[in-house]
Design a protein around this motif. Structure first.
Motif, PDB file in Angstrom:
ATOM      1  N   SER A 325      11.626   7.298   2.807  1.00  0.00           N
ATOM      2  CA  SER A 325      10.255   6.828   3.037  1.00  0.00           C
ATOM      3  C   SER A 325       9.627   7.617   4.175  1.00  0.00           C
ATOM      4  N   VAL A 326       8.336   7.860   4.049  1.00  0.00           N
ATOM      5  CA  VAL A 326       7.554   8.555   5.066  1.00  0.00           C
ATOM      6  C   VAL A 326       6.306   7.725   5.312  1.00  0.00           C
ATOM      7  N   SER A 327       6.011   7.407   6.556  1.00  0.00           N
ATOM      8  CA  SER A 327       4.840   6.583   6.859  1.00  0.00           C
ATOM      9  C   SER A 327       4.224   7.017   8.173  1.00  0.00           C
ATOM     10  N   GLY A 328       2.967   6.665   8.356  1.00  0.00           N
ATOM     11  CA  GLY A 328       2.262   6.993   9.591  1.00  0.00           C
ATOM     12  C   GLY A 328       0.778   7.106   9.350  1.00  0.00           C
ATOM     13  N   GLY A 329       0.113   7.903  10.183  1.00  0.00           N
ATOM     14  CA  GLY A 329      -1.322   8.093  10.064  1.00  0.00           C
ATOM     15  C   GLY A 329      -2.096   7.421  11.178  1.00  0.00           C
ATOM     16  N   GLU A 330      -3.390   7.728  11.226  1.00  0.00           N
ATOM     17  CA  GLU A 330      -4.284   7.101  12.190  1.00  0.00           C
ATOM     18  C   GLU A 330      -5.413   6.395  11.440  1.00  0.00           C
ATOM     19  N   LYS A 331      -6.514   7.118  11.193  1.00  0.00           N
ATOM     20  CA  LYS A 331      -7.601   6.503  10.420  1.00  0.00           C
ATOM     21  C   LYS A 331      -7.195   6.303   8.957  1.00  0.00           C
ATOM     22  N   ILE A 332      -6.412   7.227   8.458  1.00  0.00           N
ATOM     23  CA  ILE A 332      -5.846   7.066   7.110  1.00  0.00           C
ATOM     24  C   ILE A 332      -4.341   6.870   7.282  1.00  0.00           C
ATOM     25  N   LYS A 333      -3.909   5.652   7.066  1.00  0.00           N
ATOM     26  CA  LYS A 333      -2.489   5.330   7.200  1.00  0.00           C
ATOM     27  C   LYS A 333      -1.857   5.339   5.812  1.00  0.00           C
ATOM     28  N   PHE A 334      -0.593   5.698   5.766  1.00  0.00           N
ATOM     29  CA  PHE A 334       0.058   5.811   4.476  1.00  0.00           C
ATOM     30  C   PHE A 334       1.519   5.394   4.578  1.00  0.00           C
ATOM     31  N   TYR A 335       2.040   4.971   3.441  1.00  0.00           N
ATOM     32  CA  TYR A 335       3.471   4.731   3.274  1.00  0.00           C
ATOM     33  C   TYR A 335       3.860   5.300   1.920  1.00  0.00           C
ATOM     34  N   SER A 336       4.836   6.165   1.902  1.00  0.00           N
ATOM     35  CA  SER A 336       5.323   6.721   0.646  1.00  0.00           C
ATOM     36  C   SER A 336       6.829   6.564   0.578  1.00  0.00           C
ATOM     37  N   GLY A 337       7.300   6.203  -0.588  1.00  0.00           N
ATOM     38  CA  GLY A 337       8.733   6.005  -0.795  1.00  0.00           C
ATOM     39  C   GLY A 337       9.202   6.734  -2.037  1.00  0.00           C
ATOM     40  N   PHE A 338      10.323   7.398  -1.905  1.00  0.00           N
ATOM     41  CA  PHE A 338      10.922   8.129  -3.024  1.00  0.00           C
ATOM     42  C   PHE A 338      12.321   7.564  -3.240  1.00  0.00           C
ATOM     43  N   GLY A 339      12.673   7.301  -4.498  1.00  0.00           N
ATOM     44  CA  GLY A 339      13.967   6.705  -4.762  1.00  0.00           C
ATOM     45  C   GLY A 339      14.667   7.306  -5.961  1.00  0.00           C
ATOM     46  N   TYR A 340      15.982   7.297  -5.886  1.00  0.00           N
ATOM     47  CA  TYR A 340      16.810   7.718  -7.019  1.00  0.00           C
ATOM     48  C   TYR A 340      18.026   6.806  -7.075  1.00  0.00           C
ATOM     49  N   MET A 341      18.292   6.245  -8.244  1.00  0.00           N
ATOM     50  CA  MET A 341      19.478   5.417  -8.443  1.00  0.00           C
ATOM     51  C   MET A 341      20.200   5.895  -9.689  1.00  0.00           C
ATOM     52  N   ASN A 342      21.519   5.963  -9.594  1.00  0.00           N
ATOM     53  CA  ASN A 342      22.341   6.277 -10.756  1.00  0.00           C
ATOM     54  C   ASN A 342      23.413   5.204 -10.887  1.00  0.00           C
ATOM     55  N   GLN A 343      23.468   4.599 -12.055  1.00  0.00           N
ATOM     56  CA  GLN A 343      24.465   3.573 -12.341  1.00  0.00           C
ATOM     57  C   GLN A 343      25.186   3.952 -13.629  1.00  0.00           C
ATOM     58  N   GLU A 344      26.472   4.165 -13.515  1.00  0.00           N
ATOM     59  CA  GLU A 344      27.265   4.480 -14.697  1.00  0.00           C
ATOM     60  C   GLU A 344      27.854   3.199 -15.278  1.00  0.00           C
ATOM     61  N   SER A 345      28.024   3.212 -16.580  1.00  0.00           N
ATOM     62  CA  SER A 345      28.533   2.053 -17.302  1.00  0.00           C
ATOM     63  C   SER A 345      30.048   2.057 -17.320  1.00  0.00           C
ATOM     64  N   LEU A 346      30.619   0.872 -17.529  1.00  0.00           N
ATOM     65  CA  LEU A 346      32.051   0.794 -17.777  1.00  0.00           C
ATOM     66  C   LEU A 346      32.402   1.385 -19.140  1.00  0.00           C
ATOM     67  N   LYS A 347      31.386   1.524 -19.991  1.00  0.00           N
ATOM     68  CA  LYS A 347      31.577   2.212 -21.259  1.00  0.00           C
ATOM     69  C   LYS A 347      31.428   3.710 -21.017  1.00  0.00           C
ATOM     70  N   ALA A 348      32.418   4.459 -21.408  1.00  0.00           N
ATOM     71  CA  ALA A 348      32.413   5.896 -21.144  1.00  0.00           C
ATOM     72  C   ALA A 348      31.209   6.562 -21.799  1.00  0.00           C
TER      73      ALA A 348
END
Length: 1021
Positions: A325-348
């Motif tokens: 996540s990146v956030s900040g700003g003064e007159k224009i404030k912002f919050y940005s979030g980037f995500g990645y998730m990997n979930q493998e199954s018990l099934k091959a």
């Protein structure tokens, strides 16, 4: 790739910095009331990343640099925040004043915010700290055990399907015979925009600022038409003025099943099968010599000992999640979030990749105008590079069938002879069965404008657009027949043909236009706020599906490559739309911070109902009395805040009906064949009901909020009565009607409940700790139904005066001790003998029939509870969350508990059976029989009810936060490492059947529930 980028970013930030001039300031942090030292106080240098915490004696040292204008920002839980100018000082003692704990806390409510002390409805507030850091794959699962009355029913779905379902204050779902269950989940609103449970599931917990749970009608009635099952408000993080803040949160670990079915090996299987056949007077299947070979494993082609679960499922599956996540700003404030998730199954060969992005902005145009945006994008990609199988098929793979023979061919024998069951070889299906994939994309975006006309008067406008798009493809391979190991000839019945491709495209979009006006004013001891608003929301869903069979080979994956045969082609599609127009308002009044009043009203018009029934009105009223503010309480120093609350209101539910149930709809499809040609037709299939209306819920609530001992002890208690009327039911109609009967408003359910939440927090020097507990008890009953005698649906009964989820079946009293015992007693049929289930003749007529059925238990979690523990010492922290239910049962028959059910194997419980040698009438299991000889024992009875009460540790976490000297050298604002576990331990109430998960039981078996162990890292740059 993500880890490489993080490494490069880390190197960039930690290299090449010039050393600044050092000027240390030192001092103590003290409680102004008694001059006692305060450990763990946060002291930050404003405009920088530098900061420290005071030690166990309150001492601190901080480099403030050379600037004479340095300002310290001081924060400590339970005390007021401060900003202190340093000037030319080198020593500074900081005195903190204890704040009224929670009194200035702001809570998000419908279309606005309120101070927590001024709340008169039943609203639970959940902070981001309570849900972050837990290795869960959905927001629903992150909420489990946190708030009383909010129940999360875990799901056993494979990757992407393990979302879990939410319910508030019990269930009101009546599902009569032939009627499909309707979702009764709370309305979810994210940043002021209604969202689906699927959208909610995919929100990153690190992006969440707070969650408010609106439980009673007074707080939820402003959402009227969809608030009958409660409302959950989610507020995501926004940018804050100041230095740009960059944070990374991530973990990597392994998942494993909480429970998997335990099947006995081939020797036990063969012995028990012989016994089952002898019990039925049939010849045995295996000789002693064959059983000996199962024991020794000397002829694995004919007499193997296969563990099918071990061969078909992986022992562990990786799970990882990375968020920046990146956030900040003064007159224009912002919050940005980037995500990645990997979930493998018990099934091959099966896994899920989830990518997410969020951007929230806020721009101050001038003193009167503020513009903001919220937007998020999520993409999920499911890959199943191998064939898929059902767990029912897996359970029917007995250990006496080999996976492969020694010549490399697929297993074809069961105990030395061919068995058609070999076609269900799950390993063969994995390797040769086919492939599937899907891609889901979700876009949620909104633009907001706030215009302050005069002091206290704010106009707000919102426009939002949400879109969902999914493409899915499944290719079923053509599979060659299995070769009979004995004859070396293919067995045609085991082939899979022809191959087939099925593709589907789904698209949903939702649009919302909303405007509000709010006026707030304080005159002396009087505080008032008025809100008025209107909204228009529309929703459209569409899907198209196409399929063909008989492709030239298994490698082609394009529809046009399949045979253009009308008998093989599958083509279908549908379109659905609905819209709601609403007007709403709220009034708040507070006198002298003691007496609180609130009134809400909403008018909704929904396209799902006929013109005469579209308009509905949903009022809500609440009042509060802050007793602690009265003069006679001023001397009671140990009470910080004491408030009584009372509320009443009406809510609605439009999701209990289809989009067009009030209209006569015509269907066009295949009607009959004539002269070898298919003939289509158009006709009405289902009756309409022009009088169908809203499901209506009325809730009364009494509550108490208590804070004591300077915020160390906090108690919240609520008692409510919730009546749901006009529940939509599909009632039986006369055969002469000729159509599927339309749904009618014909049922009512009452829930009475008690909720308690208690918390205590304190510190002993540098050691801080907090403990909490919550519980919720629901008394549920049906108050009206079309049939006073009740409606029986499978093993359940819906009857006036009885709770939902009531099991209706035969009551038992153990087993017949002998054939003579069976002959002398009433029995279910003539096949009953010694060792079979003994049913009770409740009406005393000397026979066992349907008139002897009775209510024997319930499967609803009407009593839930939870515990939490948090501890910290210097940089170390530990947390634990436990959740449980009691007084609940589960019905497990079929493969879950019955020996040889439809060809399945046997389990450890079957070794505790009744036998002639051990004729125990209280044995855990009757005499063993195959399904076709066991009808007397498989009727619905309480013998197959198991205790589903449990206490589960939902989360354990141990972490360490590094101190300032190390962080300064690394040019970091914060660094924490941690170990975390989800569902690591479970205490089960049932001791008879030990291989089911009491939280997510299944009679036919399904993908198992999961526990996970991860290592995580949090970095603030």
């Amino acid at each position: 790739m993500i880890r490489l980028h993080l490494l490069l970013l880390f190197v960039f930030l930690t290299c090449g910095f010039a050393k600044a001039q050092v000027r240390n300031i030192f001092g103590k942090t003290l409680d102004k009331a008694d001059n006692s030292p305060l450990p763990g106080v946060s002291i930050m240098l404003k405009g920088s990343k530098k900061g420290v915490q005071s030690d166990a004696k309150g001492n601190f040292t901080l480099d403030v640099g050379s600037a004479a204008s340095a300002v310290l920002i001081v924060n400590y839980v339970g005390y007021g925040s401060q900003q202190i100018e340093v000037g030319n000082k080198t020593q500074l003692d900081i005195y903190l004043v204890q704040a009224d704990q929670g009194l200035n806390e702001v809570v998000v409510v419908g279309y606005g915010t309120q101070k927590k002390v001024n709340l008169t409805g039943s609203v639970a507030s959940i902070s981001s700290a309570q849900i972050t850091g837990r290795p869960v794959t959905s927001m629903q699962n992150a909420l489990q055990g946190i708030s009383p009355g909010l129940t999360v029913k875990s799901s056993t779905g494979d990757v992407g399907g393990d979302i879990g379902g939410l319910s508030l204050r019990g269930t009101n779902q009546i599902t009569l015979a032939g009627q499909s269950a309707v979702s009764k989940e709370p309305l979810i609103v994210v940043d002021g925009i209604p969202a689906s449970p699927a959208d909610f599931a995919r929100i990153n917990s690190n992006d969440v600022e707070s969650i408010s749970v609106l439980k009673d009608a007074a707080s939820a009635s402003i959402y009227g038409n969809r608030a009958a099952n409660g409302v959950i408000l989610v507020t995501t993080k926004k940018g804050k003025a100041g230095v740009m803040n960059i944070e990374y949160n991530g973990y990597y670990g392994q998942q494993a099943p909480t429970n998997i079915p335990k099947y006995l090996g081939s020797p036990q299987y063969a012995r028990l099968l012989n016994e089952a056949l002898k019990n039925a007077g049939r010849p045995v299947r295996f000789t002693d010599e064959e059983i000996r070979k199962f024991d020794t494993g000397e002829d694995s082609d004919k007499y193997p000992n296969t563990d099918w679960y071990k061969a078909s499922l992986r022992k562990n599956a990786p799970l990882q999640d990375h968020q920046i996540s990146v956030s900040g700003g003064e007159k224009i404030k912002f919050y940005s979030g980037f995500g990645y998730m990997n979930q493998e199954s018990l099934k091959a060969g099966k896994d899920l990749d989830r990518y997410s992005f969020r951007l929230n902005t806020n721009a101050t145009v001038n003193k009167r105008l503020n513009l903001s945006t919220t937007s998020s994008f999520t993409q999920e990609m499911f890959q199943m590079g191998k064939g898929d199988y059902s767990f029912t098929t897996l359970n029917r793979n007995v250990p006496s069938i080999p996976i492969r023979h020694t010549d490399g061919t697929w297993g074809s024998l069961n105990g030395g002879v061919f068995d058609p069951l070999v076609s269900g070889n799950t390993v063969r299906t994995i390797e040769e069965g086919g492939r599937s994939s899907s891609k889901e994309q979700r876009i949620n975006t909104a633009v907001n404008a706030d215009l302050t006309l005069i002091e206290g008067l704010v106009l707000r406008g919102t426009a939002s657009y949400n879109a969902y798009n999914k493409t899915a493809s499944t290719f079923t391979n053509e599979m060659a027949p299995i070769i009979n190991f004995l004859t070396k000839q293919p067995v045609a019945s085991t082939a899979v043909t022809p191959n087939a491709l099925d593709e589907r495209w789904d698209r949903n979009n939702r649009m919302l236009l909303q405007g509000t006006a709010e006026y707030e004013k304080i005159i002396g001891k009087h505080y008032g706020k008025i809100l008025a608003g209107t909204s228009y929301e529309s929703f459209q869903s569409r899907f198209i599906r196409a399929g063909r069979k008989d492709f030239p080979n298994n490698d082609l994956g394009v529809i046009n490559a399949g045979a253009n045969n009308p008998n093989f082609n599958t083509n279908e599609g549908n379109l659905g739309e609905w819209a709601i127009q609403s007007f709403f308002g709220r009034m708040n009044y507070v006198f002298n911070d003691r007496y609180l009043l609130e009134a809400n009203i909403r008018f909704d018009k929904s396209s799902r109902f006929g013109p005469e029934n579209r308009l509905a009105v949903f009022p809500g009223f609440s009042a509060g009395w802050r007793i602690s503010q009265e003069e006679f309480m001023k001397q009671v120093k140990w009470i910080d805040d004491l408030k009584l609350r009372a509320s009443w209101g009406k809510l609605g539910n439009q999701d209990n009906v289809g989009n067009y149930d009030y209209l006569d709809l015509l269907v066009s499809k295949f009607a009959y064949s004539f002269a070898d040609q298919t003939q289509n037709g158009v006709w009405q299939e289902k009756g309409s009901n022009s009088k169908v209306s809203w499901e209506k819920t009325t809730v009364s609530n009494l509550g108490l909020d208590l804070s004591m001992f300077k915020g160390k002890v906090n108690l919240t208690a609520d008692y409510y009565v919730r009546n749901t009327n006009d529940i939509l039911l599909s009632l039986q109609s006369a055969l002469e009607y000729g159509l599927v009967a339309p749904a009618q408003n014909a049922g009512s359910v009452q829930n009475k409940g008690l909720e308690l939440q208690l918390g205590y927090k304190n510190n002993i020097g540098a050691f801080t700790y907090g403990i909490g507990a919550n519980m919720a008890k629901v008394w549920n009953k049906i108050t009206s139904l079309s049939s006073a005698d009740g409606n029986i649906n499978d093993k359940y009964i819906y009857k006036v005066g009885e709770p939902l989820g009531s099991f209706y079946m035969y009551k038992t009293q153990g087993l017949f001790a002998s054939d003579a015992d069976a002959a002398a007693a009433p029995k279910i049929n003539s096949a009953s003998k010694g060792g079979d289930i003994k049913y009770m003749d409740l009406n005393g007529d000397g026979k066992i029939d349907a008139n002897d059925r009775t209510i024997v238990g319930n499967d609803q979690p009407f009593f839930t509870y939870g515990f939490n523990l948090n501890m910290g010492y210097k940089g170390f922290d530990f947390s634990m969350l436990a959740q449980g239910v009691t007084n609940v049962k589960v019905y497990l028959d079929n493969e879950a508990s019955m020996a040889f059910f439809n060809g399945a194997g046997v389990k450890p419980i079957h070794e505790q059976r009744w036998t002639v040698e051990n004729p125990d009438p209280n044995a855990a299991y009757p005499r063993v029989l195959k399904s076709e000889n066991n009808t007397q024992n498989t009727v619905f009875s309480d013998f197959w009810l198991f205790n589903a009460a449990y206490l589960r540790i939902k989360s354990l976490s141990l972490g360490y936060t590094f101190n300032d000297p190390l962080l300064s050298k690394m040019h970091l604002g914060g660094l924490r490492i941690y170990l975390s576990a989800t569902n690591p331990f479970t205490v089960r109430a049932d001791k008879r059947l030990k291989d089911f998960d009491p939280e997510v039981p299944s009679a036919r078996s399904s993908y198992p529930g999961l526990k996970s162990y991860v290592m995580g890292l949090s970095v603030r740059f």
